[in-house]
Write a protein that holds these residues in place. Structure first.
Motif, mmCIF file in Angstrom:
data_model
loop_
_atom_site.group_PDB
_atom_site.id
_atom_site.type_symbol
_atom_site.label_atom_id
_atom_site.label_comp_id
_atom_site.label_asym_id
_atom_site.label_seq_id
_atom_site.Cartn_x
_atom_site.Cartn_y
_atom_site.Cartn_z
ATOM 1 N N ASP A 80 -28.605 23.626 -44.819
ATOM 2 C CA ASP A 80 -29.159 22.845 -43.711
ATOM 3 C C ASP A 80 -28.480 21.487 -43.576
ATOM 4 O O ASP A 80 -27.675 21.099 -44.425
ATOM 5 C CB ASP A 80 -30.685 22.721 -43.825
ATOM 6 C CG ASP A 80 -31.164 21.728 -44.862
ATOM 7 O OD1 ASP A 80 -30.346 21.031 -45.493
ATOM 8 O OD2 ASP A 80 -32.389 21.641 -45.049
ATOM 9 N N SER A 81 -28.809 20.792 -42.507
ATOM 10 C CA SER A 81 -28.165 19.512 -42.194
ATOM 11 C C SER A 81 -28.512 18.410 -43.185
ATOM 12 O O SER A 81 -27.855 17.382 -43.218
ATOM 13 C CB SER A 81 -28.548 19.070 -40.781
ATOM 14 O OG SER A 81 -29.955 18.920 -40.684
ATOM 15 N N LYS A 82 -29.525 18.614 -43.999
ATOM 16 C CA LYS A 82 -29.918 17.622 -45.002
ATOM 17 C C LYS A 82 -29.206 17.856 -46.335
ATOM 18 O O LYS A 82 -29.454 17.161 -47.300
ATOM 19 C CB LYS A 82 -31.427 17.662 -45.204
ATOM 20 C CG LYS A 82 -32.223 17.288 -43.969
ATOM 21 C CD LYS A 82 -33.706 17.377 -44.240
ATOM 22 C CE LYS A 82 -34.601 17.063 -43.086
ATOM 23 N NZ LYS A 82 -34.164 16.295 -41.995
ATOM 24 N N TYR A 86 -40.166 16.291 -43.961
ATOM 25 C CA TYR A 86 -40.418 16.723 -42.592
ATOM 26 C C TYR A 86 -41.561 15.968 -41.929
ATOM 27 O O TYR A 86 -42.042 16.356 -40.885
ATOM 28 C CB TYR A 86 -40.689 18.226 -42.574
ATOM 29 C CG TYR A 86 -39.509 19.017 -43.101
ATOM 30 C CD1 TYR A 86 -38.310 19.060 -42.395
ATOM 31 C CD2 TYR A 86 -39.579 19.696 -44.310
ATOM 32 C CE1 TYR A 86 -37.221 19.761 -42.884
ATOM 33 C CE2 TYR A 86 -38.501 20.405 -44.793
ATOM 34 C CZ TYR A 86 -37.326 20.435 -44.078
ATOM 35 O OH TYR A 86 -36.244 21.131 -44.563
ATOM 36 N N ASP A 101 -33.132 22.642 -38.840
ATOM 37 C CA ASP A 101 -32.132 21.977 -39.672
ATOM 38 C C ASP A 101 -31.036 22.920 -40.166
ATOM 39 O O ASP A 101 -30.028 22.462 -40.702
ATOM 40 C CB ASP A 101 -32.795 21.336 -40.898
ATOM 41 C CG ASP A 101 -33.622 20.119 -40.547
ATOM 42 O OD1 ASP A 101 -33.385 19.534 -39.470
ATOM 43 O OD2 ASP A 101 -34.510 19.760 -41.344
#
Length: 165
Positions: A101-103, A25, A73
């Motif tokens: 999450d998007s990660k 982050y 995210d």
């Protein structure tokens, strides 16, 4: 000579998995300060068992592991009910929420029968773009075409953006 995990982390604190999570982050020191400041200013945020939800962070603190996820995210969350059996006889159920999450990171937060839906409602209220609920089709899309899944959630966020301002 083998070195145990606690000794290794004392000798090399930068190798701790939580620090690797936070480094995603931005600058580690800045992220740590923002996270600490937010938790203090919000009185710890909203709590659901081991989960703390603040304006910008989801924090899951357990005895041997801490997970941190940025709220911006988060793309998908759903309840999970696990039925337990002993010799074919039902012995109970455990309840949890899965947050993705998007990660590609996932969290599983255990809770009570009533607290898991309340946690998911809180996530939906704080992050209206997040898809709440489970289906085999969504799971297949997540497993086989994660970038497409994330893109669909980003489109959903863009549509909701004027309403959330």
């Amino acid at each position: 000579m083998l070195i145990g995990i606690p000794a290794k982390r004392q000798l090399q604190p930068d190798s701790h998995p939580l620090l690797a999570q936070l480094a995603k982050y931005g600058g580690l020191q800045g992220v740590r300060m923002r996270l600490d400041s937010e938790v203090r200013s919000e009185g710890g945020g909203e709590k659901f068992g081991a989960m703390q939800i603040t304006t910008n962070w989801l924090i899951q603190a357990a005895a041997y592991k801490t997970n941190v996820m940025a709220t911006h995210d988060v793309v998908w969350a759903y309840p999970k009910i696990t039925k337990h059996y002993h010799n074919g006889i039902p012995t109970g159920k455990t309840y949890s929420a899965i947050i993705r999450d998007s990660k590609g990171q996932s969290m599983e937060i255990n809770g009570k029968k009533d607290s898991v839906p309340k946690m998911l409602e809180s996530l939906q209220r704080r992050m209206p773009w997040v898809l709440i609920g489970f289906s085999k089709e969504l799971e297949a899309l997540w497993l086989k075409e994660k970038p497409k899944f994330v893109q669909l959630m980003e489109q959903r966020r863009a549509k909701l953006a004027p309403a959330t301002r």
